[in-house]
Design an enzyme around this catalytic site. Sequence first.
Site, PDB file in Angstrom:
ATOM      1  CG  ASP A  63      -1.906   1.075   1.266  1.00 56.23           C
ATOM      2  OD1 ASP A  63      -2.253   1.582   0.183  1.00 56.23           O
ATOM      3  OD2 ASP A  63      -2.350   1.453   2.374  1.00 56.23           O
ATOM      4  CD  GLU A 107      -0.342   5.721  -3.914  1.00 59.61           C
ATOM      5  OE1 GLU A 107       0.223   5.851  -2.812  1.00 59.61           O
ATOM      6  OE2 GLU A 107      -1.278   4.943  -4.112  1.00 59.61           O
ATOM      7  CG  ASP A 166      -7.895   4.719   0.333  1.00 54.09           C
ATOM      8  OD1 ASP A 166      -7.944   3.490   0.540  1.00 54.09           O
ATOM      9  OD2 ASP A 166      -6.961   5.441   0.711  1.00 54.09           O
TER      10      ASP A 166
HETATM   11  C1  GLC Z   1      -4.662   3.375   2.854  1.00 53.40           C
HETATM   12  C2  GLC Z   1      -5.158   2.176   2.076  1.00 53.40           C
HETATM   13  C3  GLC Z   1      -6.215   1.462   2.868  1.00 53.40           C
HETATM   14  C4  GLC Z   1      -5.648   1.043   4.216  1.00 53.40           C
HETATM   15  C5  GLC Z   1      -5.123   2.275   4.961  1.00 53.40           C
HETATM   16  C6  GLC Z   1      -4.415   1.906   6.244  1.00 53.40           C
HETATM   17  O1  GLC Z   1      -5.652   4.330   2.957  1.00 53.40           O
HETATM   18  O2  GLC Z   1      -5.608   2.531   0.809  1.00 53.40           O
HETATM   19  O3  GLC Z   1      -6.695   0.345   2.156  1.00 53.40           O
HETATM   20  O4  GLC Z   1      -6.614   0.412   4.972  1.00 53.40           O
HETATM   21  O5  GLC Z   1      -4.217   2.980   4.129  1.00 53.40           O
HETATM   22  O6  GLC Z   1      -3.356   1.047   5.998  1.00 53.40           O
END
Ligand code: GLC
Length: 738
Positions: free
Chosen positions: A380, A383, A458
């Site tokens: 995650d 980017e 998200d």
């Molecule tokens: C980001 C991710 C989400 C995750 C969060 C905490 O917002 O896109 O899926 O739950 O981070 O890790």
Amino acid sequence: MSRTQWIQTKKLEIYATVVSDDCIRITYTPAGVKPQKPTIGVVLQSAAHDLKMGKSHKLSKSAENLKVSFENTPWSMTWDQVTGQLWVFKEDQLVSLDQPLQTGEPQLRYHRLGAVGLYGLGEKYNWMNRIESKTENWNTDVIGISPLHHGLLNTYHTSIPFHVSLHQDFVLGRFFDNSYRTAFDLDAQKENFFSFSADGGQIDSYIMCADSVKEVVRTYGKITGTMPMPRLDYLGYQQCRWSYMDQDEVVQVARQMRQHDIPLDVIYLDIDYMEDFKVFTTDPKRFSNVSTMTQTLGNMGVKTVAIVDPGVKVEKGYSVYDEALEQGYLVTTPEGKPYVGKVWPGDSAFPDFMRREVRDWWGAQHDFLLNQGIDGIWNDMNEPADMSTEDKTIPKDCIHLDDEGAAHTHQEIHNLYGNYEAMSTYKALKVKTNKRPFVLTRAAYAGAQRHAALWMGDNSSLWEHLESSIPMMVNMGISGYSFIGADIGGFLDNSNGELLVRWTQLGAFMPLFRNHSSKDTLMQEPWQFGDAVLNDVRAAIKTRYQLITYLYQCMRESHVHGDPVIRPLFYVSKDPETFNIQDQFFFGDALMICPVYRPGQKRRMVYLPEGKWHHFYSGQVYEGKQWLIVEAPITEIPVFVKEGTILPLDPARSFIQGPSKTLEISIYGGDSGEVSLYFDDGMSFEFENGICSEMTIGYRVVEEQVQVSVYSEGPYPVPEIKIVLKGSLAGKMVSIES
Ligand code: GLC
């Protein structure tokens, strides 16, 4: 491969390569500047030869009308040696000039050539047909920029500068292999021109032409690669939450799934399993015994996936940080100091995944998790997200080093960062476990499908976001991405029972089938909104488990040929009625899915393309090429099976362990047909050594009898099958020859 220059003008050089029969690659560089190497998005190296002066090359076997030449025959593309412009003629009429601006800036204007629809462009929150719009490519942590207002955003987590356009006589694909921030103007001013521009780098474009979208997308798959064979069990239902706060809660959620008779294959650990959000650690109190937890889950058939973010906490004494610092593995400022931004752990540094050495080092860190029974990895914030800057990523002038030690700015590497991280993770899992890795990524550039599944970031618990996930998935499919899905139930904001039911019903037909929700929102496991909701959600998940073998076949087609699993209605047909239908889609080539995306909606309008269609639940048969209104009670969404389909249906199970032992083979009307079903252990790489099988099932209607033939080849055991006749075939005698 060194490339010989094709055309030279005072300011511009053009390199043209025949990549394959239906694809040419054209690179424009300022005079005296050599063409850059392809980015890591590209895998295709072979079968290319430089285009020779005076020689013509037909761009497509089927579309007789497009070729690159110095001739002026119907639909020819001709290069002007003096200006370096690409001229496109139809018969004797000049219809286009590809105009690279000769200032040395990477910009290209190219003719619309009568395109009526334009699709692809990766992950965008927008209409499916992007013609006459504009967009940009810069991987963006959406939530940090504009929560709930994705429609206003031009950029998203993932950037794929590839589009497919529909023309009167042919389909064109254009891929611009440029990792900088890039922009498309897709004839927003209606002047019959598209344009592409980039903040840096060169114009390195691949032009593909064919008769159908399918052929163009396959060619794109040859250029950027296809997905690896997935793990079979990861096609099952997945449950996530930010976060299940301790190991007991994780086990409890899995147990409740079993108590409620809900199939479950995968559960996730979000960031709170770590100690102070430090990657490759576990919280000593709340996750004191991860091995026991993963074992307990494993005994229930549930695999555990853990999140790994790239931001490394800046903290002396924390070994991951210390090593990275000592070895010089971090992205630096232009002055050569490690860049420090902010992510969940506070001050964080970022590994420079561009170097193999760093990728291997990062990959080796995963042993810590894998040794405790973690089975898959969720990448995650790659980017990469950086909460300390206005545009929520690390500054463009930061420095990455390549394997030869040459410096590259973050401006160039930004969009590739997710790919590099996924490469590292995929390889680490493969080497360590010898199983097919499951890696899930948020950020990607072209080609990331080779290393990771992707979820579309998200979203929110809004009906509009359920609806928009459909065109988003369709365009990701056209952009070469098959293993995709959206957070079911919606991530931000509170979900509700009806939304969860409708989203799970759609999710049953998304390759990645994951329910996920954010901190401080209502819990959204299937039982959280009462019994009626639980029953409907369970039914949807069970439908998915009936389709595991079918989905696996689709994934294999994607692996072998690059065909997406989620496809638009016009994927093969040229029915103009379908060019803008973005609330229906094909799941593979046999099933058409018509989700419900409004509250209170109990029926919906659907378009049935040419042919006959069998309602998956009621069995009713409809004639195609018509619009009609069909019932959509809360218990199901309309799903149609194409006449003539031979559809494998799995028996019920609560988790997946290899292929089913028995299959029901439904034959949906028609006179004859054939399907090939592929089987292997769904887990290892033994299929590469031939440990797999292919079962070919054919049928013919002869007088009042349905003659079925079943042949299997290969060492892997194939399921027993039972034939079920549907539609006009129901009630007929069956004879089986094997
Ligand atoms: C980001 C991710 C989400 C995750 C969060 C905490 O917002 O896109 O899926 O739950 O981070 O890790």
